[in-house]
Write a protein that holds these residues in place. Structure first.
Motif, PDB file in Angstrom:
ATOM      1  N   UNK A  13      11.427  -5.801 -11.213  1.00 31.69           N
ATOM      2  CA  UNK A  13      12.657  -6.528 -10.841  1.00 31.69           C
ATOM      3  C   UNK A  13      12.972  -7.633 -11.832  1.00 31.69           C
ATOM      4  N   UNK A  14      11.958  -8.363 -12.286  1.00 31.36           N
ATOM      5  CA  UNK A  14      12.170  -9.450 -13.243  1.00 31.36           C
ATOM      6  C   UNK A  14      12.668  -8.897 -14.578  1.00 31.36           C
ATOM      7  N   UNK A  15      12.083  -7.790 -15.010  1.00 27.35           N
ATOM      8  CA  UNK A  15      12.491  -7.203 -16.280  1.00 27.35           C
ATOM      9  C   UNK A  15      13.938  -6.699 -16.230  1.00 27.35           C
ATOM     10  N   UNK A  24      12.123 -17.132 -12.551  1.00 25.47           N
ATOM     11  CA  UNK A  24      10.672 -17.023 -12.679  1.00 25.47           C
ATOM     12  C   UNK A  24      10.144 -17.978 -13.743  1.00 25.47           C
ATOM     13  N   UNK A  25      10.893 -18.139 -14.824  1.00 28.87           N
ATOM     14  CA  UNK A  25      10.466 -19.051 -15.885  1.00 28.87           C
ATOM     15  C   UNK A  25      10.484 -20.498 -15.409  1.00 28.87           C
ATOM     16  N   UNK A  26      11.461 -20.840 -14.569  1.00 31.39           N
ATOM     17  CA  UNK A  26      11.591 -22.213 -14.083  1.00 31.39           C
ATOM     18  C   UNK A  26      10.702 -22.517 -12.887  1.00 31.39           C
ATOM     19  N   UNK A  49       1.789 -14.287  -8.290  1.00 31.36           N
ATOM     20  CA  UNK A  49       2.444 -14.970  -9.399  1.00 31.36           C
ATOM     21  C   UNK A  49       1.611 -14.863 -10.674  1.00 31.36           C
ATOM     22  N   UNK A  50       0.321 -15.074 -10.575  1.00 35.12           N
ATOM     23  CA  UNK A  50      -0.552 -14.969 -11.748  1.00 35.12           C
ATOM     24  C   UNK A  50      -0.585 -13.538 -12.275  1.00 35.12           C
ATOM     25  N   UNK A  51      -0.585 -12.574 -11.374  1.00 32.22           N
ATOM     26  CA  UNK A  51      -0.555 -11.179 -11.793  1.00 32.22           C
ATOM     27  C   UNK A  51       0.732 -10.829 -12.517  1.00 32.22           C
ATOM     28  N   UNK A  52       1.851 -11.345 -12.015  1.00 34.44           N
ATOM     29  CA  UNK A  52       3.146 -11.104 -12.651  1.00 34.44           C
ATOM     30  C   UNK A  52       3.180 -11.752 -14.035  1.00 34.44           C
ATOM     31  N   UNK A  55       1.164  -9.608 -16.382  1.00 39.99           N
ATOM     32  CA  UNK A  55       1.830  -8.348 -16.699  1.00 39.99           C
ATOM     33  C   UNK A  55       2.995  -8.567 -17.647  1.00 39.99           C
ATOM     34  N   UNK A  56       3.767  -9.617 -17.416  1.00 42.05           N
ATOM     35  CA  UNK A  56       4.891  -9.913 -18.308  1.00 42.05           C
ATOM     36  C   UNK A  56       4.400 -10.296 -19.694  1.00 42.05           C
ATOM     37  N   UNK A  57       3.330 -11.056 -19.771  1.00 45.81           N
ATOM     38  CA  UNK A  57       2.776 -11.438 -21.068  1.00 45.81           C
ATOM     39  C   UNK A  57       2.248 -10.212 -21.804  1.00 45.81           C
ATOM     40  N   UNK A  58       1.604  -9.314 -21.090  1.00 44.33           N
ATOM     41  CA  UNK A  58       1.095  -8.094 -21.711  1.00 44.33           C
ATOM     42  C   UNK A  58       2.246  -7.255 -22.238  1.00 44.33           C
ATOM     43  N   UNK A  59       3.339  -7.187 -21.486  1.00 44.54           N
ATOM     44  CA  UNK A  59       4.513  -6.451 -21.938  1.00 44.54           C
ATOM     45  C   UNK A  59       5.126  -7.083 -23.161  1.00 44.54           C
TER      46      UNK A  59
END
Length: 74
Positions: A13-15, A24-26, A49-52, A55-59
């Motif tokens: 959803x965030x992507x 999410x950034x704020x 939140x930590x998992x997200x 995952x976003x950092x890995x992407x």
């Protein structure tokens, strides 16, 4: 609650949603809570939140690696 499944849902959803990505950034906890849509214990929200974030950092790292590969293949 299947935390891994929720993390994947939230990442997707965030992507796909620039507004949610900005939220999410704020304020990642509020963004996660808005996607989950139900009251959950604080420790669960933090885990998700930590998992997200991971995952976003890995992407992001994966995308950066692809761009670097493109530079060296020229």
């Amino acid at each position: 609650m299947d935390i891994k499944a929720k993390v994947q849902e939230i990442v997707s959803r965030i992507q796909g949603d620039a507004g949610l990505r900005s939220q999410f950034q704020n304020d990642p906890v509020k963004a996660v809570e808005s996607v989950i849509g139900v009251e959950v214990p604080e420790d669960v929200v933090r885990q998700v939140t930590e998992g997200v974030k991971a995952a976003l950092a890995a992407g992001s790292l994966s995308g950066a690696a692809d761009k670097l590969k493109g530079l060296f293949n020229k």
